[in-house]
Design a protein around this motif. Structure first.
Motif, mmCIF file in Angstrom:
data_model
loop_
_atom_site.group_PDB
_atom_site.id
_atom_site.type_symbol
_atom_site.label_atom_id
_atom_site.label_comp_id
_atom_site.label_asym_id
_atom_site.label_seq_id
_atom_site.Cartn_x
_atom_site.Cartn_y
_atom_site.Cartn_z
ATOM 1 N N GLU A 114 -11.107 -28.431 -20.525
ATOM 2 C CA GLU A 114 -12.420 -28.928 -20.960
ATOM 3 C C GLU A 114 -13.380 -29.085 -19.783
ATOM 4 O O GLU A 114 -14.033 -30.120 -19.612
ATOM 5 N N LEU A 115 -13.469 -28.049 -18.968
ATOM 6 C CA LEU A 115 -14.391 -28.073 -17.843
ATOM 7 C C LEU A 115 -15.830 -27.803 -18.283
ATOM 8 O O LEU A 115 -16.772 -28.165 -17.568
ATOM 9 N N LEU A 116 -16.012 -27.172 -19.425
ATOM 10 C CA LEU A 116 -17.338 -26.880 -19.948
ATOM 11 C C LEU A 116 -17.673 -27.873 -21.061
ATOM 12 O O LEU A 116 -16.801 -28.234 -21.858
ATOM 13 N N PRO A 117 -18.922 -28.315 -21.127
ATOM 14 C CA PRO A 117 -19.279 -29.362 -22.100
ATOM 15 C C PRO A 117 -19.229 -28.854 -23.535
ATOM 16 O O PRO A 117 -19.618 -27.724 -23.832
ATOM 17 N N ARG A 118 -18.750 -29.712 -24.401
ATOM 18 C CA ARG A 118 -18.752 -29.441 -25.829
ATOM 19 C C ARG A 118 -19.955 -30.159 -26.446
ATOM 20 O O ARG A 118 -20.426 -31.165 -25.927
ATOM 21 N N PRO A 119 -20.500 -29.637 -27.551
ATOM 22 C CA PRO A 119 -20.028 -28.506 -28.368
ATOM 23 C C PRO A 119 -20.638 -27.171 -27.975
ATOM 24 O O PRO A 119 -20.511 -26.202 -28.721
ATOM 25 N N PHE A 120 -21.323 -27.119 -26.829
ATOM 26 C CA PHE A 120 -22.026 -25.893 -26.465
ATOM 27 C C PHE A 120 -21.068 -24.764 -26.116
ATOM 28 O O PHE A 120 -21.390 -23.588 -26.282
ATOM 29 N N PHE A 121 -19.893 -25.101 -25.620
ATOM 30 C CA PHE A 121 -18.889 -24.100 -25.271
ATOM 31 C C PHE A 121 -17.623 -24.384 -26.068
ATOM 32 O O PHE A 121 -17.140 -25.522 -26.093
ATOM 33 N N VAL A 122 -17.106 -23.345 -26.691
ATOM 34 C CA VAL A 122 -15.959 -23.497 -27.588
ATOM 35 C C VAL A 122 -14.825 -22.595 -27.122
ATOM 36 O O VAL A 122 -15.064 -21.577 -26.462
ATOM 37 N N PRO A 123 -13.576 -22.935 -27.443
ATOM 38 C CA PRO A 123 -12.446 -22.077 -27.078
ATOM 39 C C PRO A 123 -12.358 -20.864 -27.992
ATOM 40 O O PRO A 123 -12.983 -20.829 -29.066
ATOM 41 N N PRO A 124 -11.589 -19.866 -27.616
ATOM 42 C CA PRO A 124 -11.493 -18.655 -28.448
ATOM 43 C C PRO A 124 -10.909 -18.912 -29.823
ATOM 44 O O PRO A 124 -11.274 -18.238 -30.790
ATOM 45 N N GLN A 125 -10.004 -19.908 -29.952
ATOM 46 C CA GLN A 125 -9.436 -20.172 -31.273
ATOM 47 C C GLN A 125 -10.474 -20.766 -32.232
ATOM 48 O O GLN A 125 -10.284 -20.709 -33.456
ATOM 49 N N ALA A 126 -11.579 -21.297 -31.687
ATOM 50 C CA ALA A 126 -12.649 -21.781 -32.561
ATOM 51 C C ALA A 126 -13.337 -20.614 -33.262
ATOM 52 O O ALA A 126 -13.733 -20.729 -34.428
#
Length: 339
Positions: A114-126
């Motif tokens: 979780e180095l990138l802020p959510r919800p702007f960046f999501v993992p590939p499984q999203a």
């Protein structure tokens, strides 16, 4: 493959000797072995390292990576045994090696650390979750976009080719149409949004007009250029053989101008796709542009990224189909320009 023993006949007193006919062997695909191993490593990282938060479909994502890696390894190992060279797959070997590394990095900076802020960046499984759970709405959006694009592009291409041939062949048509094209053509089609939505009875018909306008200008200019650049000797030879005016246009001018026409069609496809997204965002209540706006409104960034990926694949597929049509129509220019 088994080596065959061939007994050569004696020639001019030379004794017979036995030689081996070494069949040509398919070399082992080392890049494929490395790529399959990296895909399996990515699957292990995604499935075994715990997520920093509760993300759905992590296990399914890991299984998908493992399945891809297993297929690549199977192709790499079975190729030499079955004598399959797998030229197309070998061509993409470096990409198959780099892609899982990118997925590992993406997974690490989002789901795992979780180095990138959510919800702007999501993992590939999203994104996988969007495709599996929201596919009805996304699929209907793709169909709506294709329908709108097909109408606008077809009308713009037909009008553009007709107008381009007319300007290139008849001086009177060029006299009246040329100033209008110089005035309207350089303006982006999106600048006509307020006028189009006012003049047309529905936002859908206004969007079709904007798409046709975006497609028609480059097709007209390139078709006109192609007609004007046809070698005059072709017309002289055809007239010598008794060709009529209609024959000169349909059988000489247009076929000779087709390379320029296809360049215009490619340019028109790119501009019309950009206008499609803008029109759907501002007026049409369906399509990928509308889906993007809806996702942004609800801060559903996973849906937005999933739609962007679908748009990229759709545009690339349409360009590929147009290239196939071009290669079939202009067989003498096949493989001259590749996509």
């Amino acid at each position: 493959m088994t080596d065959q023993l061939i007994e050569t006949p004696a020639i001019a007193g030379v004794p017979r000797r036995r030689t081996r006919d070494h069949a040509e062997r398919v070399p082992l695909w080392h890049t494929g072995l490395a790529a399959g191993s990296v895909w399996l490593a990515a699957a292990a990282y995604a499935g075994l390292v715990p997520d920093a938060d509760d993300f759905a479909y992590t296990r399914e994502f890991a299984f998908g990576l493992a399945g891809i890696g297993g297929l690549i390894l199977l192709a790499a190992l079975a190729g030499p045994v079955a004598g399959l060279r797998l030229k197309a797959l070998r061509h993409w070997g470096p990409w198959l090696l780099i892609l899982p590394l990118g997925l590992i990095a993406w997974e690490a900076v989002t789901a795992k650390l979780e180095l990138l802020p959510r919800p702007f960046f999501v993992p590939p499984q999203a994104l996988l979750e969007v495709y599996l759970d929201d596919w009805p709405k996304l699929g209907l959006s793709v169909v709506a976009s294709l329908k709108l694009l097909a109408w606008g592009y077809a009308i713009g291409a037909a009008v553009g080719i007709t107008l381009g041939v007319s300007i290139g062949w008849w001086r009177i048509a060029g006299y009246w149409a040329h100033p209008v094209l110089r005035f309207i053509g350089p303006l982006p089609a999106t600048a006509w949004l307020p006028v189009a939505f006012f003049l047309f009875p529905s936002s859908w018909s206004a969007s079709v007009f904007l798409l046709a306008l975006a497609t028609g200008f480059p097709v007209t200019i390139l078709t006109w250029s192609g007609i004007s650049s046809v070698n005059k000797d072709y017309y002289d030879i055809a007239r010598t053989l008794g060709a009529s005016q209609r024959f000169l246009v349909l059988k000489v001018a247009i076929p000779a101008a087709l390379p320029h026409v296809f360049v215009g069609l490619f340019m028109g496809l790119g501009t019309s796709f950009a206008v499609l997204v803008v029109a759907e965002m501002l007026g049409v209540k369906a399509g990928l542009g509308w889906y993007l706006q809806w996702a942004q409104g609800w801060a559903a960034y996973a849906n937005m990224y999933a739609a962007l990926l679908v748009m990229a694949l759709m545009c690339s597929s349409l360009v590929t189909l147009l290239f196939r049509l071009r290669d079939r129509t202009l067989a003498w220019q096949k493989e001259l320009v590749r996509w």
